[in-house]
Design an enzyme around this catalytic site. Structure first.
Site, PDB file in Angstrom:
ATOM      1  N   ASP A 128      -7.176  -2.776  10.050  1.00 19.64           N
ATOM      2  CA  ASP A 128      -6.413  -2.807   8.800  1.00 19.64           C
ATOM      3  C   ASP A 128      -7.350  -2.949   7.603  1.00 19.64           C
ATOM      4  OD1 ASP A 128      -4.516  -3.445   6.733  1.00 19.64           O
ATOM      5  OD2 ASP A 128      -3.182  -4.286   8.243  1.00 19.64           O
ATOM      6  N   THR A 188       0.428  -1.288   4.622  1.00 15.80           N
ATOM      7  CA  THR A 188       0.215  -1.470   6.058  1.00 15.80           C
ATOM      8  C   THR A 188       1.299  -0.903   6.960  1.00 15.80           C
ATOM      9  OG1 THR A 188      -1.147  -3.409   5.678  1.00 15.80           O
ATOM     10  CG2 THR A 188      -0.131  -3.209   7.850  1.00 15.80           C
ATOM     11  N   HIS A 231      -8.297  -8.795   0.872  1.00 11.36           N
ATOM     12  CA  HIS A 231      -7.288  -9.380  -0.008  1.00 11.36           C
ATOM     13  C   HIS A 231      -7.774 -10.690  -0.624  1.00 11.36           C
ATOM     14  CE1 HIS A 231      -3.782  -6.820   0.284  1.00 11.36           C
ATOM     15  NE2 HIS A 231      -3.928  -6.723   1.590  1.00 11.36           N
ATOM     16  N   HIS A 270      -5.397   2.114   5.288  1.00 17.96           N
ATOM     17  CA  HIS A 270      -5.600   2.253   3.836  1.00 17.96           C
ATOM     18  C   HIS A 270      -6.932   1.612   3.472  1.00 17.96           C
ATOM     19  CE1 HIS A 270      -4.693  -2.015   3.684  1.00 17.96           C
ATOM     20  NE2 HIS A 270      -3.545  -1.787   4.293  1.00 17.96           N
ATOM     21  N   HIS A 294      -3.991  -2.909  -2.294  1.00 17.31           N
ATOM     22  CA  HIS A 294      -3.859  -1.482  -2.005  1.00 17.31           C
ATOM     23  C   HIS A 294      -2.418  -1.095  -2.307  1.00 17.31           C
ATOM     24  CE1 HIS A 294      -2.133  -2.990   1.795  1.00 17.31           C
ATOM     25  NE2 HIS A 294      -3.150  -3.832   1.785  1.00 17.31           N
TER      26      HIS A 294
END
Length: 425
Positions: free
Chosen positions: A51, A87, A212, A255, A361
């Site tokens: 991820d 996600t 993040h 992503h 994102h």
């Protein structure tokens, strides 16, 4: 109905999927599933998602194993996520070959006005309910055609989407470290031939979490990339030690990531807080507006557009650019909304007293290249030392289906011709 995303979910796109209740880490096995005689002879595909692994992270952070493996196999310049570049929608696109607007997961959080219910990725009753998920996931396609499959916490794999769960799977939690996941995959591959999965999907959240919390340029994100790179290297070595024939690896991400301007956020227009007239859903990089009185859509759009700034755009959903596949004409489940407010990166929309994470994102990958994802592949079925141009992530599905010789059972958005050049035959 206005959805407020919980604070923690703003930091880690997938963390919220872990439940606050006592976590059961046990594997779930569907009984009486076996490979058909033909299935036993099929290749193996291990499909790995990390991820938030941005398209340039391997080079940026010297992921030596991934660079070596991809250089010996297939390497895409980048892979383009579906819109919005978040996600759950993109993991489901990768595993079904459908754009988010076509499979129904249009966001991590949304409301379906036809059935009068909302979906939230962090609610077990939603995440494990297959009725929310359109399309046929690869594990279902494999199981229906006599090939045993397994999933290590891929989005939707604990649900009955498509009609069949994987034979082996684990509901989502974050108790397993990367090396534990590697060992679980190896244990699957050590099973007797008739029980051994030939399609395995596995998921790593660490890079997204670091991006993040600390941003894409942080030491923490570098360390997360290195941890996953080490795990992949160990996975490949342990698989090779098993001596199995024709094991292929597909490494993808959903992503990328960009550092956002959280200190100077955009405000949600005041008019949208009128709950009698509107519902809005704010993922901070996209605000989707549902206008309760359809006769008001055009007038509200004009009002919002008249008050927009240079840092955001306002669209009638039916006027969204075609390449995003996210307009009214694409919305098979009527879950998107009539009006979209899209901030210009790195801006975000915040409500009063709301905060954001360092990295985020969700932006249009055509306008914000930091949203682009990763695709690498290697193994006996793939050519060697090939670099391919950017392509949409929906094209991974027909590629994996081709390797496993699976017949597609429904129309998809992905096309085999896009990546057929990567295969030896």
């Amino acid at each position: 109905m206005k959805l407020r995303i919980p604070f923690l979910l703003l930091f880690i796109s997938i963390i919220g999927f872990a439940q606050s209740i006592t976590i059961d880490t046990a594997q779930i096995i569907t009984p009486n599933r076996f490979n058909s005689q033909e299935g036993k002879s099929k290749p193996y595909v291990i499909m790995i998602s990390t991820d938030g692994f941005r398209y340039d992270y391997a080079e940026k952070y010297n992921a030596q194993n991934l660079l070596k493996l991809s250089n010996s196999g297939i390497r895409a310049k980048a892979m383009i996520p579906g819109y919005p570049s978040i996600t759950f929608p993109n993991h489901w696109s990768l595993i079904t070959g459908l754009y988010p607007s076509h499979h129904g997961l249009v966001d991590n959080f949304f409301y379906d006005y036809k059935i009068g219910k909302g979906y939230a990725m962090n609610k077990k009753e939603n995440a494990e309910d297959g009725s929310w998920y359109g399309g046929t996931p690869l594990w279902t396609l494999a199981e229906k055609q006599g090939i045993v499959s397994a999933s290590l916490q891929w989005v939707g794999s604990a649900s009955d989407a498509g009609g069949k769960r994987p034979t082996y799977y684990y509901p989502y939690h974050e108790k397993f470290k990367p090396e534990e996941k590697v060992n679980k995959v190896i244990n699957w591959l050590k099973l007797p031939e008739d029980q051994r999965p030939h399609f395995i999907a596995m998921y790593f959240p660490e890079v997204d979490g670091a991006g993040h919390h600390f941003g894409p340029d942080s030491e923490e994100t570098k360390n997360a990339v290195q941890i996953i790179d080490k795990a992949i290297g160990n996975l490949v070595k342990k698989v090779n030690d098993l001596g199995l024939k024709n094991v292929n690896f597909v490494f993808v991400s959903d992503h990328g990531m960009i550092k956002v301007d959280g200190g100077n956020p955009l405000e949600i227009p005041a008019v949208l807080f009128n709950k009698d007239r509107f519902d809005f859903y704010n993922s901070q990089t996209l605000v989707r507006v549902h206008v309760k009185n359809s006769d008001e859509v055009k007038s509200v759009f004009k009002e919002l557009k008249a008050n927009k700034t240079a840092d955001n755009k306002v669209y009638l959903d039916k006027k969204l650019p075609k390449y995003l596949h996210f307009a009214t004409r694409d919305d098979r489940y009527s879950r998107i909304g009539e009006i979209l407010l899209i901030p210009k990166a790195p801006k975000v929309f915040l409500e009063k007293n709301q905060t954001t994470s360092v990295g985020k994102h969700g932006y249009d990958p055509k306008l914000v290249p930091e949203m682009k994802a990763t695709f690498y592949a290697w193994g006996p079925e793939f050519k060697n030392n090939v670099v391919v141009d950017e392509f949409s992530n929906v094209n991974v599905y027909p590629l994996v289906a081709k390797i496993l010789d699976l017949k597609l059972e429904n129309e998809i958005d992905g096309k085999l011709k896009v990546l057929k050049q990567t295969l030896k035959k």
